[in-house]
Design a protein around this motif. Structure first.
Motif, PDB file in Angstrom:
ATOM      1  N   GLU A   1      11.599  15.170 -18.550  1.00  0.00           N
ATOM      2  CA  GLU A   1      10.888  14.088 -17.995  1.00  0.00           C
ATOM      3  C   GLU A   1       9.750  14.668 -17.229  1.00  0.00           C
ATOM      4  O   GLU A   1       9.538  15.726 -16.957  1.00  0.00           O
ATOM      5  N   THR A   2       8.643  13.692 -16.873  1.00  0.00           N
ATOM      6  CA  THR A   2       7.362  13.952 -16.359  1.00  0.00           C
ATOM      7  C   THR A   2       7.013  13.084 -15.207  1.00  0.00           C
ATOM      8  O   THR A   2       7.306  11.782 -15.626  1.00  0.00           O
ATOM      9  N   THR A   3       6.835  13.389 -13.973  1.00  0.00           N
ATOM     10  CA  THR A   3       6.478  12.424 -13.200  1.00  0.00           C
ATOM     11  C   THR A   3       5.004  12.508 -12.663  1.00  0.00           C
ATOM     12  O   THR A   3       4.601  13.590 -12.535  1.00  0.00           O
ATOM     13  N   VAL A   4       4.482  11.321 -12.500  1.00  0.00           N
ATOM     14  CA  VAL A   4       3.102  11.135 -12.176  1.00  0.00           C
ATOM     15  C   VAL A   4       2.757  10.135 -11.196  1.00  0.00           C
ATOM     16  O   VAL A   4       4.039   9.188 -10.911  1.00  0.00           O
ATOM     17  N   ALA A   5       1.908   9.914 -10.386  1.00  0.00           N
ATOM     18  CA  ALA A   5       1.796   9.160  -9.185  1.00  0.00           C
ATOM     19  C   ALA A   5       0.270   8.990  -9.008  1.00  0.00           C
ATOM     20  O   ALA A   5      -0.645   9.847  -9.226  1.00  0.00           O
ATOM     21  N   THR A   6      -0.027   7.608  -8.439  1.00  0.00           N
ATOM     22  CA  THR A   6      -1.430   7.322  -7.895  1.00  0.00           C
ATOM     23  C   THR A   6      -1.253   6.602  -6.632  1.00  0.00           C
ATOM     24  O   THR A   6       0.079   6.069  -6.493  1.00  0.00           O
ATOM     25  N   ARG A   7      -2.103   6.532  -5.758  1.00  0.00           N
ATOM     26  CA  ARG A   7      -2.136   5.804  -4.744  1.00  0.00           C
ATOM     27  C   ARG A   7      -2.947   4.465  -4.510  1.00  0.00           C
ATOM     28  O   ARG A   7      -4.069   4.605  -4.867  1.00  0.00           O
ATOM     29  N   VAL A   8      -2.562   3.672  -3.808  1.00  0.00           N
ATOM     30  CA  VAL A   8      -3.518   2.169  -3.909  1.00  0.00           C
ATOM     31  C   VAL A   8      -3.190   1.955  -2.311  1.00  0.00           C
ATOM     32  O   VAL A   8      -2.259   2.006  -1.642  1.00  0.00           O
ATOM     33  N   GLU A   9      -4.475   1.890  -1.546  1.00  0.00           N
ATOM     34  CA  GLU A   9      -4.727   1.781  -0.459  1.00  0.00           C
ATOM     35  C   GLU A   9      -5.143   0.133  -0.028  1.00  0.00           C
ATOM     36  O   GLU A   9      -5.655  -0.602  -0.844  1.00  0.00           O
ATOM     37  N   LEU A  10      -4.933  -0.471   0.962  1.00  0.00           N
ATOM     38  CA  LEU A  10      -5.332  -1.628   1.591  1.00  0.00           C
ATOM     39  C   LEU A  10      -6.878  -1.526   2.066  1.00  0.00           C
ATOM     40  O   LEU A  10      -7.110  -0.731   3.130  1.00  0.00           O
ATOM     41  N   ASN A  11      -7.822  -2.375   1.790  1.00  0.00           N
ATOM     42  CA  ASN A  11      -8.869  -2.348   2.157  1.00  0.00           C
ATOM     43  C   ASN A  11      -8.736  -3.079   3.764  1.00  0.00           C
ATOM     44  O   ASN A  11      -8.280  -4.026   4.117  1.00  0.00           O
TER      45      ASN A  11
ATOM     46  N   ALA B   1       0.919  -1.212  -0.138  1.00  0.00           N
ATOM     47  CA  ALA B   1       0.165   0.093   0.047  1.00  0.00           C
ATOM     48  C   ALA B   1       0.904   1.405   0.050  1.00  0.00           C
ATOM     49  O   ALA B   1       1.951   1.233   0.502  1.00  0.00           O
ATOM     50  N   GLY B   2       0.513   2.298  -0.644  1.00  0.00           N
ATOM     51  CA  GLY B   2       1.471   3.628  -0.889  1.00  0.00           C
ATOM     52  C   GLY B   2       1.104   4.089  -2.056  1.00  0.00           C
ATOM     53  O   GLY B   2       0.199   4.103  -3.016  1.00  0.00           O
ATOM     54  N   ASN B   3       2.120   5.052  -2.471  1.00  0.00           N
ATOM     55  CA  ASN B   3       2.245   5.871  -3.657  1.00  0.00           C
ATOM     56  C   ASN B   3       3.055   5.036  -4.681  1.00  0.00           C
ATOM     57  O   ASN B   3       4.180   4.579  -4.641  1.00  0.00           O
ATOM     58  N   TYR B   4       2.615   4.732  -5.870  1.00  0.00           N
ATOM     59  CA  TYR B   4       3.084   4.478  -7.002  1.00  0.00           C
ATOM     60  C   TYR B   4       3.609   5.419  -8.070  1.00  0.00           C
ATOM     61  O   TYR B   4       2.809   6.252  -8.311  1.00  0.00           O
ATOM     62  N   ILE B   5       4.723   5.575  -8.381  1.00  0.00           N
ATOM     63  CA  ILE B   5       5.317   7.105  -9.023  1.00  0.00           C
ATOM     64  C   ILE B   5       5.912   6.472 -10.449  1.00  0.00           C
ATOM     65  O   ILE B   5       6.607   5.459 -10.294  1.00  0.00           O
ATOM     66  N   CYS B   6       5.529   6.988 -11.390  1.00  0.00           N
ATOM     67  CA  CYS B   6       6.157   6.836 -12.451  1.00  0.00           C
ATOM     68  C   CYS B   6       6.770   7.944 -13.255  1.00  0.00           C
ATOM     69  O   CYS B   6       6.295   9.063 -13.240  1.00  0.00           O
ATOM     70  N   ILE B   7       7.929   7.616 -13.907  1.00  0.00           N
ATOM     71  CA  ILE B   7       8.726   8.785 -14.360  1.00  0.00           C
ATOM     72  C   ILE B   7       8.919   8.640 -15.602  1.00  0.00           C
ATOM     73  O   ILE B   7       9.705   7.390 -16.095  1.00  0.00           O
ATOM     74  N   ALA B   8       8.539   9.423 -16.588  1.00  0.00           N
ATOM     75  CA  ALA B   8       8.303   9.287 -18.239  1.00  0.00           C
ATOM     76  C   ALA B   8       9.521  10.141 -18.601  1.00  0.00           C
ATOM     77  O   ALA B   8       9.476  11.216 -18.341  1.00  0.00           O
ATOM     78  N   GLN B   9      10.417   9.696 -19.533  1.00  0.00           N
ATOM     79  CA  GLN B   9      11.537  10.699 -20.045  1.00  0.00           C
ATOM     80  C   GLN B   9      11.724  10.380 -21.369  1.00  0.00           C
ATOM     81  O   GLN B   9      11.714   9.178 -22.088  1.00  0.00           O
ATOM     82  N   ASN B  10      12.018  11.466 -22.382  1.00  0.00           N
ATOM     83  CA  ASN B  10      12.373  11.514 -23.415  1.00  0.00           C
ATOM     84  C   ASN B  10      13.571  12.664 -23.748  1.00  0.00           C
ATOM     85  O   ASN B  10      14.179  12.993 -22.511  1.00  0.00           O
ATOM     86  N   LEU B  11      14.011  12.887 -24.964  1.00  0.00           N
ATOM     87  CA  LEU B  11      15.234  13.753 -25.159  1.00  0.00           C
ATOM     88  C   LEU B  11      14.666  15.030 -24.653  1.00  0.00           C
ATOM     89  O   LEU B  11      15.752  16.032 -24.618  1.00  0.00           O
ATOM     90  N   ARG B  12      13.425  15.566 -24.540  1.00  0.00           N
ATOM     91  CA  ARG B  12      13.193  16.960 -24.025  1.00  0.00           C
ATOM     92  C   ARG B  12      12.939  17.043 -22.846  1.00  0.00           C
ATOM     93  O   ARG B  12      12.543  18.175 -22.224  1.00  0.00           O
TER      94      ARG B  12
END
Length: 372
Positions: free
Chosen positions: A362-372, A349-360
């Motif tokens: 990078e962009t960082t995005v994130a989403t959170r998944v919790e435990l029921n 459980a917690g934050n899942y962070i994706c870092i996408a990069q090209n020659l120009r």
């Protein structure tokens, strides 16, 4: 009075004789300097500004590339050179640290016909048993190094474009039978149907509707070293095209080129992220998808940060991309990275962070998944 006059005339004659320099016994040659040269050192005058400028420009354009001919003779190379396929060629570049550039085709297949050596005073490139596919630019330059850092010496370079002519192969052979060419509205696009014979007549044709595409020399030009160049691509140019070449024989057809029009924002990746579910039960499988829309010919690299990473929690990551059509005739590349966590636990459980990069960038995005 007569005596006085005679004495004055005599005096005047004496004055004229004494006042004249003695005549040289040897007649002077035409153009001979009347003043005897004096052994005096004279400082050489510096060249005029224009002379210095021309000397500097000649140094800048000085080529260090030569071709080794028969019987040990050397020949400086012009901008282009034509040889028959099958011939071997030896090139040399002056300098103790020379770098070479040549058609990438020779590196792709690690061709044993190509030999490059660095000797004490020059670099050597030998290409044996040449083929039409070897047609292209061959260049070299001197490297200036300071420790581990090296840079190109712009004043010590050489370049030539070599045509290896073959009447059976008017077009430079390619490893594929079909190529994609992206048409960007803000830069020229090249249909790379290069020829092996510079004198060949080359035309551009559309497959459907079947017609020859006019080359006006302004919007569409033909460069014998590159192919057909669209200076200002538009969506009207998209479609399938091919080239036709003629040179003292039956015409030959090139491979086909699929022209795709591209119009997407330039810059760091346009990225989104989403989880299959933002709340998971124990033992669930959760996958998180990171998506980028961008230019078809620009690669995207993905990196992930997720809760179980430090404890070496196993996760499966898959990356892939494909081309999609958006709008009228616009082609976009969709790149995805999928992170899969099986048997979800509390530590996942917690934050899942994706870092996408090209020659120009990078962009960082994130989403959170919790435990029921």
């Amino acid at each position: 009075y007569n005596l006085f006059l005679i004495s004055n005339i005599a005096f005047f004659h004496f004055f004229l004789v004494i006042g004249q320099p003695a005549k040289s016994k040897r007649p002077k040659e035409p153009g001979e300097n009347k003043i005897k040269p004096i052994n005096k050192k004279v400082k050489a005058k510096p060249p005029k500004m224009r002379e210095r400028e021309s000397a500097d420009s000649s140094l800048k354009s000085q080529s260090i590339l030569t071709q080794v001919m028969d019987k040990g003779h050397f020949q400086k190379l012009a901008a282009t050179l034509s040889l028959s396929a099958g011939q071997s060629i030896e090139l040399r570049c002056k300098g103790s640290n020379v770098t070479w550039n040549y058609p990438s085709y020779l590196d792709t297949f690690k061709d044993s016909r190509l030999s490059i050596k660095q000797l004490d005073r020059y670099g050597q490139l030998i290409l044996a048993n040449s083929t039409a596919a070897d047609t292209g630019e061959y260049s070299c330059w001197l490297q200036l190094c300071n420790g581990n850092k090296c840079r190109k010496d712009e004043t010590k370079t050489g370049s030539t474009y070599i045509f290896f002519t073959d009447k059976e192969e008017l077009f430079v052979p390619t490893p594929s039978y079909f190529e994609i060419v992206y048409l960007n509205p803000d830069k020229p696009a090249v249909i790379p149907c290069r020829v092996t014979t510079p004198s060949a007549k080359v035309t551009l044709h559309r497959e459907f509707p079947a017609e020859e595409i006019e080359t006006d020399g302004t919007d569409i030009i033909y460069d014998v070293k590159k192919g057909f160049v669209y200076q200002h691509p538009t969506s009207d140019h998209k479609g399938i095209v091919y080239c036709k070449a003629e040179s003292q024989g039956a015409p030959q057809i090139s491979i086909k080129y699929h022209l795709l029009y591209v119009e997407v924002p330039k810059g760091p990746p346009s990225t989104t992220i989403a989880a299959s579910s933002n709340r998971a039960e124990v033992s669930d499988s959760v996958h998180v998808i990171c998506t980028v829309l961008g230019e078809p010919d620009v690669d995207v690299n993905f990196r992930w940060q997720y809760p179980g990473q430090e404890s070496e929690r196993p996760a499966i990551i898959q990356n892939f991309w494909r081309l999609i059509n958006r709008g009228t005739g616009h082609t976009t590349r969709i790149s995805k990275s999928i992170l899969l966590v099986e048997d979800f636990e509390a530590r996942d459980a917690g934050n899942y962070i994706c870092i996408a990069q090209n020659l120009r960038g990078e962009t960082t995005v994130a989403t959170r998944v919790e435990l029921n």
